[in-house]
Enzyme design. Structure first.
Site, mmCIF file in Angstrom:
data_model
loop_
_atom_site.group_PDB
_atom_site.id
_atom_site.type_symbol
_atom_site.label_atom_id
_atom_site.label_comp_id
_atom_site.label_asym_id
_atom_site.label_seq_id
_atom_site.Cartn_x
_atom_site.Cartn_y
_atom_site.Cartn_z
ATOM 1 N N ASN A 185 -11.686 -1.292 -5.772
ATOM 2 C CA ASN A 185 -11.398 -1.809 -7.117
ATOM 3 C C ASN A 185 -12.623 -2.478 -7.732
ATOM 4 O OD1 ASN A 185 -10.241 -2.958 -9.415
ATOM 5 N ND2 ASN A 185 -9.506 -4.753 -8.287
ATOM 6 N N GLU B 60 -0.817 -17.832 -8.411
ATOM 7 C CA GLU B 60 0.082 -17.059 -9.274
ATOM 8 C C GLU B 60 1.541 -17.443 -9.061
ATOM 9 O OE1 GLU B 60 -0.886 -12.908 -8.700
ATOM 10 O OE2 GLU B 60 -2.325 -12.983 -10.340
ATOM 11 N N TYR C 64 0.837 -1.190 0.000
ATOM 12 C CA TYR C 64 0.000 0.000 0.000
ATOM 13 C C TYR C 64 0.879 1.251 0.000
ATOM 14 C CZ TYR C 64 -3.668 -3.343 1.115
ATOM 15 O OH TYR C 64 -4.533 -4.410 1.073
ATOM 16 N N CYS D 281 -5.632 -6.132 -7.515
ATOM 17 C CA CYS D 281 -5.579 -5.541 -6.184
ATOM 18 C C CYS D 281 -5.135 -6.580 -5.155
ATOM 19 C CB CYS D 281 -6.931 -4.960 -5.807
ATOM 20 S SG CYS D 281 -8.258 -6.154 -5.711
ATOM 21 N N HIS D 282 -5.200 -7.855 -5.551
ATOM 22 C CA HIS D 282 -4.780 -8.918 -4.623
ATOM 23 C C HIS D 282 -3.270 -8.953 -4.457
ATOM 24 C CE1 HIS D 282 -4.930 -10.548 -8.749
ATOM 25 N NE2 HIS D 282 -3.844 -11.204 -8.401
#
Length: 169
Positions: free
Chosen positions: A128, A163, A105, A136-137
């Site tokens: 989002n 991911e 952030y 945003c994750h």
DNA sequence: AGGACAACGGTCT
DNA sequence: AGACCGTTGTCCT
């Protein structure tokens, strides 16, 4: 923000993804919303309430096409970001983050030249409109802990784990 | 490791 | 004007 989607040709639909059932909202301009609602009604309400849409048309077939591209083929379909200038600048920053890596952030706040606005950045990221596509994750806290996620921290964890397992190129 | 607390800035009512 | 927040740093136990 609410006056942007008063047109009549707004579609929405639901599709299964590896991370749960999603709701996709779209116009002929592209996708403007991807969420993981708890129920069909919640998905519907989000689109109507947040964007002030008058009439929306259920179209699971189109939704399925988008979902397959996004979650299976790794394709980025046309999309549009609807929000305040501040929010959009932040969501654009998120789009720079590559698959498999993370930011914080604070780093996003620094990147847009407002290092003190960290709290507001968190709120904007939480707003989002396009889950997964706008990653945003991939934003975690400065201390390395996960931080929050609009659709459940558990889901955030799942997506990040997935991911990590992808081949990087 | 975790809780309380203040400061921060954008957004909503 | 006031309240709400996907944060952060600091000061505790």
């Amino acid at each position: 923000m609410k006056e942007l989607l008063q047109q009549s040709n707004i579609g929405y639909g639901f599709s299964d993804t590896p991370f749960g059932r999603c709701c996709i909202g779209f116009t002929d301009q592209g996708i403007f919303s991807v969420t993981f609602p708890e129920s069909t009604g919640e998905g519907f309400d989000e689109i109507v309430r947040r964007y002030g849409c008058k009439a929306i048309i259920r179209d699971d077939e189109q939704s399925e096409t988008w979902a397959k591209q996004i979650f299976s083929d790794g394709i980025v379909p046309p999309f549009q970001l609807i929000g305040t200038p501040f929010q959009i600048s932040i969501w654009n920053e998120l789009l720079e983050i590559k698959r498999g890596s993370c930011s914080t952030y604070q780093q996003i706040a620094d990147a847009i030249g407002r290092p003190k606005a960290v709290r507001a950045v968190g709120t904007a990221i939480g707003a989002n409109p396009i889950a997964f596509l706008v990653p945003c994750h991939r934003i975690i806290r400065s201390d390395g802990t996960l931080g929050g996620y609009k659709w459940g921290v558990e889901r955030k964890k799942q997506i990040l784990l997935w991911e990590k397992t992808l081949k990087k190129e």
